[in-house]
Write an enzyme that holds these catalytic residues in place. Structure first.
Site, PDB file in Angstrom:
ATOM      1  N   GLU A 107      48.580  34.999  68.309  1.00 34.22           N
ATOM      2  CA  GLU A 107      48.399  35.026  66.860  1.00 34.22           C
ATOM      3  C   GLU A 107      47.302  34.046  66.434  1.00 34.22           C
ATOM      4  O   GLU A 107      46.644  34.223  65.428  1.00 34.22           O
ATOM      5  CB  GLU A 107      49.697  34.628  66.125  1.00 34.22           C
ATOM      6  CG  GLU A 107      50.942  35.399  66.492  1.00 34.22           C
ATOM      7  CD  GLU A 107      51.670  34.853  67.720  1.00 34.22           C
ATOM      8  OE1 GLU A 107      52.538  33.985  67.562  1.00 34.22           O
ATOM      9  OE2 GLU A 107      51.347  35.304  68.834  1.00 34.22           O
TER      10      GLU A 107
ATOM     11  N   ARG B 297      61.120  27.930  78.150  1.00 28.73           N
ATOM     12  CA  ARG B 297      62.555  28.171  78.296  1.00 28.73           C
ATOM     13  C   ARG B 297      62.850  29.278  79.298  1.00 28.73           C
ATOM     14  O   ARG B 297      63.973  29.410  79.749  1.00 28.73           O
ATOM     15  CB  ARG B 297      63.170  28.469  76.930  1.00 28.73           C
ATOM     16  CG  ARG B 297      63.179  27.204  76.060  1.00 28.73           C
ATOM     17  CD  ARG B 297      63.526  27.535  74.642  1.00 28.73           C
ATOM     18  NE  ARG B 297      62.455  28.331  74.058  1.00 28.73           N
ATOM     19  CZ  ARG B 297      61.724  27.962  73.025  1.00 28.73           C
ATOM     20  NH1 ARG B 297      61.936  26.831  72.432  1.00 28.73           N
ATOM     21  NH2 ARG B 297      60.789  28.748  72.552  1.00 28.73           N
TER      22      ARG B 297
END
Length: 157
Positions: free
Chosen positions: A81, A44
């Site tokens: 992560e 985005r």
């Protein structure tokens, strides 16, 4: 928690207002910006960064996942992560001393934004600010940016 900007992108008035807010913030904060940088910080970033750069009358510099850019590149790996990733920028994307604002839609743990800043540092550009629409504050991503100025339009606790 899923923080999605798709409704902003779908609504032309809302998207225009978003770009207006970001433009106003940057014009008030920095008298001289050479480039907006972004891209694959998140896909985005391609939607927000060029629109904002165009409004400011400056260029947009791509930061992508490894292997996506032509020509000589600089790369940096960073922890996610769920594993590791690498970002790249073209070696001639910015000149030493040029002033850059790095833009993305979301800041979570901060690893990707840190990597983008590290790429700019390697090219000896000056990062004026890291700018995001949404910050997920419990993940403390802005702490990873240390002394780099950071601005988020919305914060979620």
């Amino acid at each position: 928690l899923c923080s999605d900007i798709s409704p902003l992108l779908k609504d032309p008035a809302a998207f225009r207002t978003l770009i207006d807010l970001l433009e106003d913030h940057l014009r008030a904060s920095f008298p001289k910006i050479d480039f907006i940088a972004g891209g694959c910080l998140d896909s985005r970033g391609f939607l927000i960064g060029p629109s904002l750069a165009q409004r400011l009358g400056i260029g947009f510099v791509l930061i992508r996942k490894k292997g996506k850019l032509p020509g000589p590149t600089e790369s940096v790996s960073y922890a996610l992560e769920y594993g590791k990733a690498e970002l790249e920028i073209q070696s001639d994307a910015v000149e030493p001393g040029q002033k850059v604002v790095i833009v993305d839609d979301l800041l979570a743990t901060g690893g990707t934004m840190w990597a983008a800043c590290e790429l700019m540092k390697r090219l000896r550009a000056e990062v004026l600010e890291c700018l995001v629409i949404i910050e997920l504050k419990p993940l403390k991503g802005s702490e990873k940016l240390k002394s780099i100025p950071f601005y988020s339009l919305l914060q979620y606790d």
